[in-house]
Design a protein around this motif. Sequence first.
Motif, mmCIF file in Angstrom:
data_model
loop_
_atom_site.group_PDB
_atom_site.id
_atom_site.type_symbol
_atom_site.label_atom_id
_atom_site.label_comp_id
_atom_site.label_asym_id
_atom_site.label_seq_id
_atom_site.Cartn_x
_atom_site.Cartn_y
_atom_site.Cartn_z
ATOM 1 N N PHE A 1 0.824 -1.212 0.000
ATOM 2 C CA PHE A 1 0.000 0.000 0.000
ATOM 3 C C PHE A 1 0.860 1.265 0.000
ATOM 4 C CE2 PHE A 1 -3.480 -2.819 1.264
ATOM 5 C CZ PHE A 1 -4.542 -2.243 0.588
ATOM 6 N N LEU A 2 1.917 1.270 0.823
ATOM 7 C CA LEU A 2 2.757 2.468 0.895
ATOM 8 C C LEU A 2 3.491 2.716 -0.420
ATOM 9 C CD1 LEU A 2 4.307 2.212 4.483
ATOM 10 C CD2 LEU A 2 2.311 3.504 3.728
ATOM 11 N N SER A 3 3.925 1.649 -1.092
ATOM 12 C CA SER A 3 4.601 1.823 -2.382
ATOM 13 C C SER A 3 3.628 2.312 -3.446
ATOM 14 C CB SER A 3 5.252 0.507 -2.827
ATOM 15 O OG SER A 3 4.277 -0.503 -3.073
ATOM 16 N N MET A 4 2.350 1.943 -3.311
ATOM 17 C CA MET A 4 1.332 2.439 -4.231
ATOM 18 C C MET A 4 1.151 3.950 -4.040
ATOM 19 S SD MET A 4 -2.627 1.125 -4.603
ATOM 20 C CE MET A 4 -2.056 -0.567 -4.479
ATOM 21 N N ALA A 5 1.052 4.384 -2.775
ATOM 22 C CA ALA A 5 0.906 5.813 -2.499
ATOM 23 C C ALA A 5 2.133 6.587 -2.956
ATOM 24 C CB ALA A 5 0.670 6.029 -1.003
ATOM 25 N N LYS A 6 3.318 6.044 -2.680
ATOM 26 C CA LYS A 6 4.552 6.722 -3.087
ATOM 27 C C LYS A 6 4.671 6.782 -4.602
ATOM 28 C CE LYS A 6 7.359 8.203 -1.033
ATOM 29 N NZ LYS A 6 7.636 9.606 -0.659
ATOM 30 N N GLY A 7 4.286 5.713 -5.294
ATOM 31 C CA GLY A 7 4.348 5.701 -6.747
ATOM 32 C C GLY A 7 3.416 6.715 -7.373
ATOM 33 N N PHE A 8 2.201 6.834 -6.821
ATOM 34 C CA PHE A 8 1.253 7.815 -7.352
ATOM 35 C C PHE A 8 1.770 9.227 -7.124
ATOM 36 C CE2 PHE A 8 -2.447 10.600 -7.126
ATOM 37 C CZ PHE A 8 -3.101 10.270 -8.309
ATOM 38 N N GLU A 9 2.314 9.483 -5.933
ATOM 39 C CA GLU A 9 2.850 10.811 -5.650
ATOM 40 C C GLU A 9 4.019 11.138 -6.583
ATOM 41 O OE1 GLU A 9 3.872 10.568 -1.564
ATOM 42 O OE2 GLU A 9 1.805 10.785 -0.851
ATOM 43 N N THR A 10 4.885 10.157 -6.834
ATOM 44 C CA THR A 10 6.027 10.388 -7.712
ATOM 45 C C THR A 10 5.580 10.696 -9.132
ATOM 46 O OG1 THR A 10 7.411 8.904 -6.397
ATOM 47 C CG2 THR A 10 8.160 9.381 -8.625
ATOM 48 N N ALA A 11 4.594 9.933 -9.621
ATOM 49 C CA ALA A 11 4.108 10.141 -10.985
ATOM 50 C C ALA A 11 3.412 11.483 -11.137
ATOM 51 C CB ALA A 11 3.157 9.018 -11.384
ATOM 52 N N THR A 12 2.665 11.878 -10.112
ATOM 53 C CA THR A 12 1.897 13.117 -10.203
ATOM 54 C C THR A 12 2.770 14.344 -9.995
ATOM 55 O OG1 THR A 12 -0.007 11.912 -9.330
ATOM 56 C CG2 THR A 12 -0.169 14.289 -9.394
ATOM 57 N N VAL A 13 3.517 14.344 -8.895
ATOM 58 C CA VAL A 13 4.368 15.494 -8.611
ATOM 59 C C VAL A 13 5.469 15.608 -9.661
ATOM 60 C CG1 VAL A 13 5.907 16.552 -6.920
ATOM 61 C CG2 VAL A 13 3.845 15.371 -6.157
ATOM 62 N N GLY A 14 5.941 14.460 -10.175
ATOM 63 C CA GLY A 14 6.983 14.484 -11.201
ATOM 64 C C GLY A 14 6.535 15.115 -12.496
ATOM 65 N N ALA A 15 5.213 15.221 -12.701
ATOM 66 C CA ALA A 15 4.708 15.847 -13.915
ATOM 67 C C ALA A 15 4.769 17.361 -13.831
ATOM 68 C CB ALA A 15 3.255 15.410 -14.159
ATOM 69 N N GLY A 16 4.872 17.909 -12.619
ATOM 70 C CA GLY A 16 4.774 19.348 -12.441
ATOM 71 C C GLY A 16 6.092 20.070 -12.593
ATOM 72 N N ASP B 1 3.924 3.750 -11.611
ATOM 73 C CA ASP B 1 4.732 2.614 -11.178
ATOM 74 C C ASP B 1 4.897 2.651 -9.671
ATOM 75 O OD1 ASP B 1 5.090 1.751 -13.782
ATOM 76 O OD2 ASP B 1 6.939 2.893 -14.065
ATOM 77 N N LEU B 2 4.696 1.514 -9.008
ATOM 78 C CA LEU B 2 4.877 1.449 -7.566
ATOM 79 C C LEU B 2 6.339 1.718 -7.221
ATOM 80 C CD1 LEU B 2 2.100 0.032 -7.933
ATOM 81 C CD2 LEU B 2 2.733 -1.466 -6.044
ATOM 82 N N ARG B 3 6.558 2.430 -6.116
ATOM 83 C CA ARG B 3 7.908 2.812 -5.695
ATOM 84 C C ARG B 3 8.187 2.276 -4.299
ATOM 85 N NH1 ARG B 3 10.426 4.562 -10.311
ATOM 86 N NH2 ARG B 3 9.031 5.957 -11.469
ATOM 87 N N VAL B 4 9.165 1.386 -4.197
ATOM 88 C CA VAL B 4 9.581 0.865 -2.893
ATOM 89 C C VAL B 4 10.912 1.526 -2.557
ATOM 90 C CG1 VAL B 4 10.141 -1.179 -1.543
ATOM 91 C CG2 VAL B 4 8.418 -1.332 -3.340
ATOM 92 N N ASN B 5 10.868 2.580 -1.740
ATOM 93 C CA ASN B 5 12.097 3.270 -1.369
ATOM 94 C C ASN B 5 12.439 3.015 0.094
ATOM 95 O OD1 ASN B 5 10.236 4.797 0.006
ATOM 96 N ND2 ASN B 5 10.617 6.699 -1.099
ATOM 97 N N GLY B 6 13.455 3.710 0.582
ATOM 98 C CA GLY B 6 13.934 3.462 1.934
ATOM 99 C C GLY B 6 12.900 3.709 3.004
ATOM 100 N N SER B 7 12.144 4.809 2.894
ATOM 101 C CA SER B 7 11.155 5.121 3.923
ATOM 102 C C SER B 7 10.027 4.095 3.948
ATOM 103 C CB SER B 7 10.581 6.523 3.689
ATOM 104 O OG SER B 7 9.917 6.593 2.436
ATOM 105 N N VAL B 8 9.640 3.595 2.768
ATOM 106 C CA VAL B 8 8.594 2.573 2.694
ATOM 107 C C VAL B 8 9.079 1.268 3.328
ATOM 108 C CG1 VAL B 8 7.287 1.118 1.089
ATOM 109 C CG2 VAL B 8 7.445 3.585 0.691
ATOM 110 N N LEU B 9 10.299 0.868 3.005
ATOM 111 C CA LEU B 9 10.869 -0.354 3.590
ATOM 112 C C LEU B 9 11.011 -0.214 5.103
ATOM 113 C CD1 LEU B 9 13.655 -1.217 0.987
ATOM 114 C CD2 LEU B 9 11.543 -2.485 1.380
ATOM 115 N N LEU B 10 11.426 0.970 5.551
ATOM 116 C CA LEU B 10 11.616 1.187 6.986
ATOM 117 C C LEU B 10 10.296 1.054 7.741
ATOM 118 C CD1 LEU B 10 13.635 1.950 9.199
ATOM 119 C CD2 LEU B 10 13.090 4.350 8.763
ATOM 120 N N ALA B 11 9.218 1.605 7.174
ATOM 121 C CA ALA B 11 7.908 1.505 7.828
ATOM 122 C C ALA B 11 7.457 0.057 7.930
ATOM 123 C CB ALA B 11 6.881 2.337 7.057
ATOM 124 N N GLY B 12 7.630 -0.706 6.838
ATOM 125 C CA GLY B 12 7.240 -2.108 6.866
ATOM 126 C C GLY B 12 8.070 -2.918 7.841
ATOM 127 N N GLY B 13 9.396 -2.700 7.833
ATOM 128 C CA GLY B 13 10.265 -3.427 8.748
ATOM 129 C C GLY B 13 9.984 -3.103 10.204
#
Length: 400
Positions: A43-58, A357-369
């Motif tokens: 779920f967190l990678s889905m939210a991060k991926g959407f934010e990256t795709a949207t904010v990256g367009a601006g 695209d879903l994004r699994v970055n450090g903060s997402v991994l840290l929350a899951g771990g």
Amino acid sequence: MFSLLKQSIAMIAIGLASLPRRLWISAAMVLSIALVVCVLIGFLSMAKGFETATVGAGSASVAVILGNGTNQESNSTIPGDVVRAMRASQEDFGVERDAQGQLMLSRELVVPVDLPRAANGAPQTLALRGMDQTGPALRRNAHITAGRLFSPGARELVVGARLSHDYKGLSLGDKVSIGGVDWTVVGQFTANGSAFESEIWGDLDAVQSAFDAQGRIQSLRVALTSPAGLQALQDALPRFSQMPLVARSEIALFAAQSERTGALIRMFGWPLAILMATGAIAGALNTMMTSVADRSTELATVRTLGFSRLAAFFGTCGEAIVLSAIGAIVGMLASWLIFNGFHASTLGGGQTQTGFDLRVNGSVLLAGGALGLAVGIIGGGIAAFSATRISLAQALRASL
């Protein structure tokens, strides 16, 4: 303190050495924690991926003007006299001009259209954006990768490269019926994986004609002389219309949109992960209680030999932490392999599909771990407390 540390390490080593006797129940604990971690990271990678795709367009150097005092393009209307007044003005109000002195401005209209997916033919709602010829140039990260741009007034389309693979009739050279008329796909573009790639672009006049929306404009996209030019544009807008007009930088507009959708995704993800974590805590407690029962004689014996209650507590809890750490690592690794870069889509503005695209970055991994470790610590801590209450007489009676 040093004696307590040595005793705790010895207790942890004894517990880990006895794991083969409880292999399957310990493996079940590891897998349940890994599953919890995978669900949350998904779920967190889905939210991060959407934010990256949207904010990256601006872009901070591009502004979007909306009417009716709204921040949503679908609810906006721009009167035609606003465009005429802006183009006629010779003042400097923060908008860039081309070599001929014309404003770098694109009138735009978004129309939702249903097209069948290539995989199963199921209809999906996409965004058809009518724009002026300057529109593509105002998307700083967008580039035509195949074919050409649509011609003025022609029923021609330029589509995101991924859409051409995912939907029927959107390959280069295809003819597709939209709005009761036939359109020809003449080009494909990419935009660094941003939300722009989920759109279909066509000439504004052609889109207005096909959907009986002559003269209708929802937004104006303009190039700013600099990011600081946004304030000059905002100050000038009341001179062009009595209607409330809002000018926001692309990056701020898209950030607000992504924040709402990202928050909605997290609103579903966290409760589900916590609900599953509650079940995993019960599993961890069961595993560690089995460990305590299996090692009751050992625990009672070392307590009789002088080991402190804290050493027994830390030793048992340490075993749970090791197992939960293994589960968290397995979950993080599996999540990265499964989710990172996986393409998904969700409803964006105007109830149209936005791919990302879903994004699994450090903060997402840290929350899951962290959630995985918390499961082991809570479940193991409860069991570890019971380990401090075992007496040698009880343990010997239980072993008979």
